[in-house]
Motif scaffolding. Structure first.
Motif, PDB file in Angstrom:
ATOM      1  N   GLN A 188     -23.050 -41.062  47.629  1.00 44.85           N
ATOM      2  CA  GLN A 188     -23.549 -39.869  48.317  1.00 44.85           C
ATOM      3  C   GLN A 188     -22.733 -39.585  49.576  1.00 44.85           C
ATOM      4  O   GLN A 188     -22.365 -38.432  49.854  1.00 44.85           O
ATOM      5  N   ARG A 189     -22.448 -40.642  50.345  1.00 49.26           N
ATOM      6  CA  ARG A 189     -21.621 -40.450  51.543  1.00 49.26           C
ATOM      7  C   ARG A 189     -20.208 -39.993  51.173  1.00 49.26           C
ATOM      8  O   ARG A 189     -19.613 -39.155  51.864  1.00 49.26           O
ATOM      9  N   SER A 190     -19.689 -40.530  50.080  1.00 48.77           N
ATOM     10  CA  SER A 190     -18.355 -40.111  49.649  1.00 48.77           C
ATOM     11  C   SER A 190     -18.344 -38.640  49.242  1.00 48.77           C
ATOM     12  O   SER A 190     -17.388 -37.909  49.534  1.00 48.77           O
ATOM     13  N   ASP A 245      -6.934 -35.721  58.092  1.00 50.23           N
ATOM     14  CA  ASP A 245      -6.302 -37.032  57.956  1.00 50.23           C
ATOM     15  C   ASP A 245      -7.325 -38.159  58.110  1.00 50.23           C
ATOM     16  O   ASP A 245      -7.283 -39.163  57.379  1.00 50.23           O
ATOM     17  N   ARG A 246      -8.272 -37.991  59.042  1.00 50.11           N
ATOM     18  CA  ARG A 246      -9.304 -39.017  59.229  1.00 50.11           C
ATOM     19  C   ARG A 246     -10.186 -39.147  57.989  1.00 50.11           C
ATOM     20  O   ARG A 246     -10.514 -40.261  57.544  1.00 50.11           O
ATOM     21  N   LEU A 271     -11.966 -41.948  53.036  1.00 50.07           N
ATOM     22  CA  LEU A 271     -12.194 -41.981  51.587  1.00 50.07           C
ATOM     23  C   LEU A 271     -11.329 -43.042  50.916  1.00 50.07           C
ATOM     24  O   LEU A 271     -11.783 -43.742  49.999  1.00 50.07           O
ATOM     25  N   ASP A 272     -10.089 -43.171  51.380  1.00 48.52           N
ATOM     26  CA  ASP A 272      -9.222 -44.212  50.815  1.00 48.52           C
ATOM     27  C   ASP A 272      -9.786 -45.606  51.100  1.00 48.52           C
ATOM     28  O   ASP A 272      -9.771 -46.490  50.228  1.00 48.52           O
ATOM     29  N   ALA A 273     -10.304 -45.794  52.324  1.00 50.69           N
ATOM     30  CA  ALA A 273     -10.894 -47.094  52.664  1.00 50.69           C
ATOM     31  C   ALA A 273     -12.145 -47.361  51.829  1.00 50.69           C
ATOM     32  O   ALA A 273     -12.385 -48.500  51.391  1.00 50.69           O
ATOM     33  N   ALA A 274     -12.959 -46.316  51.595  1.00 51.11           N
ATOM     34  CA  ALA A 274     -14.160 -46.492  50.768  1.00 51.11           C
ATOM     35  C   ALA A 274     -13.789 -46.844  49.332  1.00 51.11           C
ATOM     36  O   ALA A 274     -14.414 -47.720  48.709  1.00 51.11           O
ATOM     37  N   ASP A 275     -12.762 -46.187  48.801  1.00 48.85           N
ATOM     38  CA  ASP A 275     -12.311 -46.515  47.442  1.00 48.85           C
ATOM     39  C   ASP A 275     -11.785 -47.947  47.367  1.00 48.85           C
ATOM     40  O   ASP A 275     -12.082 -48.686  46.415  1.00 48.85           O
ATOM     41  N   GLN A 276     -11.022 -48.342  48.371  1.00 46.03           N
ATOM     42  CA  GLN A 276     -10.488 -49.703  48.382  1.00 46.03           C
ATOM     43  C   GLN A 276     -11.614 -50.732  48.497  1.00 46.03           C
ATOM     44  O   GLN A 276     -11.592 -51.782  47.829  1.00 46.03           O
ATOM     45  N   ALA A 277     -12.621 -50.425  49.337  1.00 44.64           N
ATOM     46  CA  ALA A 277     -13.761 -51.341  49.476  1.00 44.64           C
ATOM     47  C   ALA A 277     -14.543 -51.441  48.176  1.00 44.64           C
ATOM     48  O   ALA A 277     -15.018 -52.525  47.802  1.00 44.64           O
TER      49      ALA A 277
END
Length: 256
Positions: free
Chosen positions: A109-111, A214-215, A220-226
């Motif tokens: 949901q946050r994503s 950019d932020r 989103l990239d960090a969430a995908d990696q996590a």
């Protein structure tokens, strides 16, 4: 003598009257007693029930069946502790999976919210860049016009432009031409100043929008990696739990 006889007769009559009244009252009382005795119900004792031999046999059989059922239930074996442990582990695993699923739904949901914000930020940035291009195009056009006016303001150019105008006062014609060009130059310069201020505001807005975009992309990239790392850890934990779990041979089923 006459008075005495009269008194005697009166006393005798009174005595007879009292005797007759007493007898009448006594007869009425006897009649009432007879009526009460005749109307009083007779109380009889009920017959005492004596059970038959078949009833006694059925009662004895039911009692024996109840005692046998109680003995059978009391002789049932208690639950296996290992089975209880396995049940507890299974329930704990289900709770953990539900918690992970809930956390995953919240992260998704946050994503989705971040994706929506990123899309809006990108659209805003594209719109600001388009406005910047329009401002730059207008600035270039006005700058070219300003250069033309500055070139036309030269005295030789003013004189050349007014040479074909027939007038007895050519200096007045040249002055009028110069004032006209100066007025147009001021107007163009004012437009250029306004466009310069707009361009500065657009540059700040574009910088802020690109920073936000950019932020959000990094988030989103960090969430995908996590999420990928979390999935790997879960797979490793499940593999290790299956490896460390001892093998339990199935219990033989007792025959009938």
């Amino acid at each position: 003598m006459t008075k005495y006889s009269m008194r005697k007769l009166a006393g005798g009559a009174l005595a007879l009257f009292l005797v007759a009244g007493f007898m009448l009252v006594d007869s009425n009382a006897q009649k009432r007693r007879r009526k009460r005795r005749a109307s009083a119900p007779r109380i009889t004792n009920p017959a005492i029930y004596q059970p038959s031999a078949n009833d006694n046999a059925n009662t004895t059989g039911d009692t024996s069946n109840t005692s046998e059922n109680a003995n059978t239930q009391s002789t049932k074996p208690s639950e296996d502790p290992e089975e209880m442990k396995r049940t507890i582990r299974s329930l704990s695993t289900q709770v953990d999976r539900l918690s992970d699923k809930l956390g995953q739904m919240q992260e998704e949901q946050r994503s989705l919210v971040d994706l929506e914000r990123l899309s809006r930020g990108e659209q805003r940035s594209a719109q600001l860049h388009a406005e910047m291009r329009d401002v730059q195009a207008k600035e270039a056009e006005l700058q070219a016009r300003l250069e033309d006016i500055s070139y036309a303001l030269k005295p030789e150019n003013i004189e050349r432009a007014t040479a074909g105008v027939g007038s007895t006062h050519p200096e007045e014609v040249r002055e009028q031409r110069r004032k006209q060009l100066e007025s147009e130059k001021q107007r163009v310069q004012g437009q250029l100043d306004h466009l310069a201020a707009s361009r500065a505001s657009l540059e700040q807005a574009i910088a802020a929008s690109e920073s936000e975009v950019d932020r959000l992309r990094k988030k989103l990239d960090a969430a995908d990696q996590a999420a990928i790392e979390n999935a790997k850890r879960k797979a490793q934990a499940e593999a290790s739990s299956q490896t460390s779990q001892p093998y339990s041979s199935p219990k033989p089923t007792p025959g009938p």
